[in-house]
Each structure stands twice: as C-alpha cells, then as structure tokens.
Design an enzyme around this catalytic site. Structure first.
Site, PDB file in Angstrom:
ATOM      1  CG  ASP A  48      -6.405  -1.543  10.621  1.00 41.54           C
ATOM      2  OD1 ASP A  48      -5.399  -2.170  10.242  1.00 41.54           O
ATOM      3  OD2 ASP A  48      -6.451  -0.913  11.693  1.00 41.54           O
ATOM      4  CB  THR A  67      -0.953   0.013   1.216  1.00 42.91           C
ATOM      5  OG1 THR A  67      -0.164  -0.038   2.420  1.00 42.91           O
ATOM      6  CG2 THR A  67      -1.895  -1.171   1.186  1.00 42.91           C
ATOM      7  N   GLY A  77      -0.506   4.606   0.464  1.00 45.96           N
ATOM      8  CA  GLY A  77      -1.300   5.756   0.894  1.00 45.96           C
ATOM      9  C   GLY A  77      -2.145   6.284  -0.260  1.00 45.96           C
TER      10      GLY A  77
END
Ligand code: RIB
Length: 303
Positions: free
Chosen positions: A252, A220, A222
């Site tokens: 999450d 990931t 952001g």
C-alpha cells in the site's frame, strides 16, 4: 496536485503468531493489537506523506468506535475525510492480520461498511467531487464500487492507478483505463491465468498487459523491486533491501507513493523507484501504518 482515493478503511486486529495454523489446528497467539488499516486508507496516508499533494479519501465506515478512530487517524495523516460516509446500519471493516516472525502476513477481511461504496454512493457524492489529477482505486470495496470509481476517474480525465488487490471481476473499460494497473506476482498470475510454475516476472508482466489491456502495468516483486511495462517497453526497477519486521501494508505504501509521484509529474519508471524505496522502509515497522510519535510531527498516523 490532487489525489482522490476510492477504497477500503479497516481496523486491523493484529495477532503475532509463531506459525500459521493448519486446517483443524489451534495455535496460540502472543497478544492482540489494534491498528489502522484498509488498503485504501493505507494508500491515502502514504500518498499524503509526499509534500505538495492533497489527498481526499472516498469510502465508508460504520457509526462506531473503529470508524471514529479511522477518521481521526486519516486526518492526522493529512488526508481529507469529508467524502467518507458514516453509515448507521453497517460496521467499520475489520481485518484479522496474522504476522509470523519472518514478517509475512495472512489477512482475512470482513468488509462491513466498505461494500457500501458502490455506484449509488458515488453518485450521491459526485457533486462534491472536484477534478483530481490522479485517482487511486483498489478492490476491497468490491466490483461495483471499483468499476464506478474507475468510470468516474475516466469521465473526469484523471489518471487511474488501480491496485487489483484482491483480484475480482472488473469491466474491460476499467482495466483498459488503468495507467498503471499495479499487482503483485500472485495477482498477476490470477489476472493473466498463468500457471504458478511460471516464475519469470517479465513473462507475467507481458501477459497481464495483454490480457488486461491496461495502458501500463507494474508488477511488484517485494525486495527485488518491480517490473514496469510502459509504452511497449519493459524494465526492472530494482528494489532496496531492508530489515524485515512486518510486510503488512508495504504494498500500500508502494501504491500511495507511486501515485503521489505520478501526480507530481514523475515518469512511471522514476515514480516506481521512489515507491520501491518507500515500500522497503514500510517493512521495517510493525503494522500497516507507521506510528510517528506526536512530538516528532503533526502529520503522522496513529494506531
Ligand atoms: O494491505 C494491508 C491491508 O490489507 C491491511 O491494513 C488490512 O486492513 C487489509 O485491508
């Protein structure tokens, strides 16, 4: 479709700060609020927000007020909690969350009851575990619990989504069963043993895949989205921009949504697109979980 989440359940003690203190320095916070947290519980709540999936949480809380509040909030979010143990001799996990005005956070977790989620507890729960389509595991429960959960997932033929947050020692078998292994850039560097000056996320994703042996990898990035490495192909799934209030728990929401979409039959790239959108929305509210007013829906979580 069924999802089983093995993971942490915390009460978050949230302190907004103008800036983080340096070593030896004292700074003043403006207020203290309690919120629902724990990477496992947050991911379970996010997965349960998808229509058509049943989500069951496996974890542990203490026999205290924080544990009661956590179970109640999970139930309100639509998560089954019958496999969450309530322990007399441990306190519910607590996370101290500092959030600065740019929406960035730093977190200290005191695991408490979460570290009781080990092979022994899972062995006791095993008769109650039914086959699930997807198993989500993160690592705040510690190595023994995460490895045992991954083994159980593989034994049941379930698809394992593992979020190595934080990076802790895990067995080769656990890593190689991941489909996908989900990490952010820091975690990717830790796993791959790559220097911080390497900025190219495609190099990171490639290295994580090689070192971990995972079936697929998601890194990931952001707001930029995520890199997906699947079936020897790598692609960038672009993110969505959002007005950042608080980034706590956005990762999450990404993982929970990704797992829900995989359980519903999406391919990894498509599931990652939905997860990016959900993760972008999650930075627009305060705290790890969205607080939905009781009159708006009966499936929201409470803080
Ligand atoms: O990912 C955010 C979560 O990390 C918080 O809710 C806190 O409880 C920690 O587990």
């Amino acid at each position: 479709m069924a999802i089983l989440v093995f993971g942490s359940i915390n009460e978050d003690v949230i302190i907004p700060l103008e800036r983080r203190p340096a070593a030896g320095e004292t700074v003043l916070g403006s207020e203290v609020t309690l919120g629902q947290g724990g990477k496992g519980a947050n991911q379970a709540a996010a997965a349960a927000a998808a229509a058509g999936v049943e989500v069951r949480m496996v974890g542990a809380v203490g026999a205290d007020g924080a544990g009661n509040r956590a179970l109640q909030a999970l139930t309100v979010a639509g998560v089954e909690t019958d496999l969450v143990a309530t322990l007399e001799d441990a306190r519910t996990g607590t996370a101290y969350v500092h959030v600065t005005p740019d929406g960035e956070n730093s977190i200290v977790v005191v695991p408490g009851a979460n570290h009781a989620v080990d092979g022994t507890l899972l062995g006791q729960l095993q008769p109650a575990l039914s086959a699930s389509d997807v198993v989500i595991v993160q690592t705040e429960i510690g190595s023994a619990g995460a490895d045992a959960a991954a083994e159980l997932a593989s034994g049941n033929g379930a698809r394992l989504v593992l979020n190595a947050a934080p990076v802790i020692p895990l067995t080769r078998e656990t890593y190689s069963a991941c489909d996908p292994l989900v990490v952010n850039e820091h975690e990717a560097r830790d796993i791959a043993g790559i220097d911080p000056f390497v900025q190219d996320p495609t190099i990171l994703a490639e290295a994580v895949r090689r070192v971990s042996g995972a079936r697929s990898v998601v890194v990931t990035l952001g707001a930029k989205g995520c890199i997906v490495f699947d079936a020897n192909k790598q692609y960038l799934v672009p993110g969505e921009s959002a007005r950042v209030v608080d980034t706590t728990g956005a990762g999450d929401v990404f993982v929970g949504t990704l797992a829900a979409r995989l359980a519903l039959g999406d391919q990894l790239e498509r599931a990652a697109t939905s997860a990016n959108a959900a993760g972008a929305r999650a930075v627009t509210w305060q705290g790890a979980r969205e607080v939905i007013p009781a009159h708006a829906t009966s499936r929201g979580s409470t803080c």
